[in-house]
Write a protein that holds these residues in place. Sequence first.
Motif, mmCIF file in Angstrom:
data_model
loop_
_atom_site.group_PDB
_atom_site.id
_atom_site.type_symbol
_atom_site.label_atom_id
_atom_site.label_comp_id
_atom_site.label_asym_id
_atom_site.label_seq_id
_atom_site.Cartn_x
_atom_site.Cartn_y
_atom_site.Cartn_z
ATOM 1 N N GLN A 138 0.823 -1.218 0.000
ATOM 2 C CA GLN A 138 0.000 0.000 0.000
ATOM 3 C C GLN A 138 0.857 1.268 0.000
ATOM 4 O O GLN A 138 0.528 2.242 -0.660
ATOM 5 C CB GLN A 138 -0.917 0.040 1.245
ATOM 6 C CG GLN A 138 -2.141 -0.859 1.161
ATOM 7 C CD GLN A 138 -1.784 -2.339 1.364
ATOM 8 O OE1 GLN A 138 -1.016 -2.669 2.255
ATOM 9 N NE2 GLN A 138 -2.320 -3.198 0.512
ATOM 10 N N ASP A 139 1.934 1.240 0.782
ATOM 11 C CA ASP A 139 2.754 2.445 0.915
ATOM 12 C C ASP A 139 4.225 2.056 0.822
ATOM 13 O O ASP A 139 4.782 1.505 1.768
ATOM 14 C CB ASP A 139 2.450 3.115 2.263
ATOM 15 C CG ASP A 139 3.223 4.409 2.437
ATOM 16 O OD1 ASP A 139 4.187 4.661 1.675
ATOM 17 O OD2 ASP A 139 2.856 5.191 3.333
ATOM 18 N N PRO A 140 4.872 2.323 -0.302
ATOM 19 C CA PRO A 140 6.253 1.874 -0.510
ATOM 20 C C PRO A 140 7.268 2.515 0.437
ATOM 21 O O PRO A 140 8.413 2.076 0.497
ATOM 22 C CB PRO A 140 6.536 2.255 -1.964
ATOM 23 C CG PRO A 140 5.534 3.309 -2.306
ATOM 24 C CD PRO A 140 4.325 3.047 -1.469
ATOM 25 N N ASP A 141 6.841 3.540 1.180
ATOM 26 C CA ASP A 141 7.756 4.125 2.161
ATOM 27 C C ASP A 141 7.727 3.378 3.497
ATOM 28 O O ASP A 141 8.548 3.632 4.369
ATOM 29 C CB ASP A 141 7.394 5.591 2.425
ATOM 30 C CG ASP A 141 7.725 6.459 1.215
ATOM 31 O OD1 ASP A 141 8.622 6.060 0.436
ATOM 32 O OD2 ASP A 141 7.074 7.500 1.043
ATOM 33 N N LEU A 142 6.725 2.502 3.630
ATOM 34 C CA LEU A 142 6.600 1.774 4.887
ATOM 35 C C LEU A 142 6.958 0.306 4.700
ATOM 36 O O LEU A 142 6.774 -0.268 3.622
ATOM 37 C CB LEU A 142 5.166 1.873 5.426
ATOM 38 C CG LEU A 142 4.712 3.264 5.857
ATOM 39 C CD1 LEU A 142 3.292 3.207 6.402
ATOM 40 C CD2 LEU A 142 5.654 3.866 6.891
ATOM 41 N N ALA A 143 7.479 -0.289 5.765
ATOM 42 C CA ALA A 143 7.855 -1.699 5.727
ATOM 43 C C ALA A 143 6.754 -2.539 6.363
ATOM 44 O O ALA A 143 6.022 -2.068 7.230
ATOM 45 C CB ALA A 143 9.159 -1.902 6.490
ATOM 46 N N GLU A 144 6.654 -3.789 5.905
ATOM 47 C CA GLU A 144 5.726 -4.745 6.529
ATOM 48 C C GLU A 144 6.400 -5.299 7.767
ATOM 49 O O GLU A 144 6.931 -6.411 7.770
ATOM 50 C CB GLU A 144 5.399 -5.875 5.545
ATOM 51 C CG GLU A 144 4.560 -5.431 4.372
ATOM 52 C CD GLU A 144 3.999 -6.597 3.583
ATOM 53 O OE1 GLU A 144 4.535 -7.727 3.729
ATOM 54 O OE2 GLU A 144 3.049 -6.393 2.819
ATOM 55 N N ARG A 145 6.389 -4.490 8.818
ATOM 56 C CA ARG A 145 7.203 -4.817 9.984
ATOM 57 C C ARG A 145 6.462 -4.469 11.258
ATOM 58 O O ARG A 145 5.629 -3.565 11.276
ATOM 59 C CB ARG A 145 8.499 -3.993 9.908
ATOM 60 C CG ARG A 145 9.391 -4.112 11.126
ATOM 61 C CD ARG A 145 10.621 -3.234 10.970
ATOM 62 N NE ARG A 145 11.379 -3.191 12.205
ATOM 63 C CZ ARG A 145 12.345 -2.304 12.449
ATOM 64 N NH1 ARG A 145 12.671 -1.393 11.541
ATOM 65 N NH2 ARG A 145 12.986 -2.332 13.592
ATOM 66 N N PHE A 146 6.785 -5.194 12.308
ATOM 67 C CA PHE A 146 6.259 -4.834 13.627
ATOM 68 C C PHE A 146 7.359 -4.974 14.660
ATOM 69 O O PHE A 146 8.339 -5.690 14.452
ATOM 70 C CB PHE A 146 5.078 -5.732 14.025
ATOM 71 C CG PHE A 146 5.465 -7.173 14.251
ATOM 72 C CD1 PHE A 146 5.934 -7.603 15.495
ATOM 73 C CD2 PHE A 146 5.371 -8.114 13.234
ATOM 74 C CE1 PHE A 146 6.297 -8.933 15.701
ATOM 75 C CE2 PHE A 146 5.734 -9.441 13.438
ATOM 76 C CZ PHE A 146 6.204 -9.848 14.664
ATOM 77 N N GLU A 147 7.159 -4.262 15.756
ATOM 78 C CA GLU A 147 7.954 -4.554 16.947
ATOM 79 C C GLU A 147 6.970 -4.781 18.078
ATOM 80 O O GLU A 147 5.901 -4.175 18.114
ATOM 81 C CB GLU A 147 8.913 -3.410 17.283
ATOM 82 C CG GLU A 147 10.071 -3.317 16.303
ATOM 83 C CD GLU A 147 11.251 -2.475 16.820
ATOM 84 O OE1 GLU A 147 11.201 -2.039 17.984
ATOM 85 O OE2 GLU A 147 12.190 -2.283 16.042
#
Length: 493
Positions: free
Chosen positions: A393-402
Amino acid sequence: MEKTSDLIGKRRKKIEDLKNKKIDLFPNDFNVAHTVRDIVSSLEGVPGSGTDEDFEYVVAGRMLAINRFGKASFIRFRDRTGQLQAYIRKDKIGDKAYGLFKQLDIGDIIGIKGTMFKTKTGEWTLLAHELKLVCKSTRPLPEKFHGLKDPEKRYRRRYIDLIVNSDVRKIFIKRSKIIQAIRTFLLERDFLEVETPMMQPVPGGAEATPFITHHNALGMDLFLRIAPELYLKRLLVGGFERVFEINRSFRNEGVSSRHNPEFTMLEFYQAYATYEDLMDLTEEMFAYVTEAAAGSTTISYQGATIDMGAKWRRVSLFEALEEYGGVDANLLKDKEKLLEIAASKGIKVTKTGRLGKIITKLFDVLVEPKLIQPTFITGYPVEVSPLSRRSDQDPDLAERFELFIAGHEIANGFSELNDPSDQKDRFLQQMADREAGDQEAHLMDKDYIEALEYGMPPAAGQGIGIDRLTMLLTDSDSIREVILFPHMKPKGD
RNA sequence: GGGCCGUUAGCUCAACUAGGCAGAGCAACUGACUCUUAAUCAGUAGGUUGAAGGUUCGAUUCCUUCACGGCCCA
């Protein structure tokens, strides 16, 4: 160069005396047949007649307390399974053995053969028929009531801490159970346990300063790993679709109540999973592990009650900054404004000053301490996630969590970046950051890029700090309480 | 790296506002005691006060430097 104290001197004299009597101070022919746990469990439901005609047990352990009377004594001893009281009577073990017993000290390891009876106060007690010295102790143990408190002595001589402080022993037993539960949980889900290099030619997988070591024969420097990540993902390429490793990583950084130079991490990778799958899996795993190690999914940590069994809140980094940090989400793309905010709150921003770094720094200070109940933070900037897959959806964001619990980061997971050219670009950007002064930026790993070029299945992976998880489940406020031998500066004398 | 605090008998701690013979409990040692459990009773011994230097007639105490540790901050 050690000063011989009077107490040690007296014991040495005693040892000479025992040697002269031809007593073996360090025999290894006592055949232990039972543990304290065996004995205690075999007595469950037995009323206790007060007689001594029953089964003869053979146990050994360290004497922790002695109450001597003239011709009889009560002692307390412990083996790996528990503590037990024994009753030593001169008329039972004989004059010679009782004479020897009188010369024993708290701290000595003894073997006892005897039967169980109940004392007048109703305590199951081992009546000794035979008593044997199994190992002589030359040094006095700390006091029975206060134990050993000085943290420096406790960490440097952990073995004493373990002998006299039973809470400490429980922490490390629990730590073992935690790791065992994690292992069981993953093995049941068809993960393969692997071991990857601790000495790496290119240290990767995290932002950290490595320890450097040297291979003489090859004439090359190697680095102690800061994370196993890039090797575990090579195994995904190799077709091991579910792998995990529980082992040490090393970071050449300061020592604090939450950092030890060597620490234990679980990392696991699952092909065809996304970071969202891993959040679900993490909830399951933590509930399972907490139940297994603590006996309940609700724990108490430093006065807070934490529910490890529920579904946890998932909130994006930007939303969290707005909600907990009071930072207007509209400003999060405005570097100048963010720097102003940081300055106004007295937050120092790192050298390169890239936007993602500023945002995560603000988060660390303004939000992290407030995340007491388990919370997944998602939506990290790609810029600070060089190994993560981009969001569709947003190439500036990663599919990541902490994952944050009790105000601390406990886990970090993401969908893996498996596009080799994007990965190469990310490394190049990291190298540029490094040039710009960020000494912890990732290094280019060409061999890893090449591995990706063969095709790594889509996957998600996660790292969990085992020490910090153990702190949480043992209500420990310092990482040194959950590491058997935490790093200490050598103390010269 | 910075700030604050600490280091006294084997262990846990005293010795204060004011510099004046360094104490207690447990552990140890001697003796008494065959149901104690932080056993009890009588007695004995145990110290280079973290290290080095300074001030002082005199330093555990005040000052400086160093070592190690703890907490907080970076």
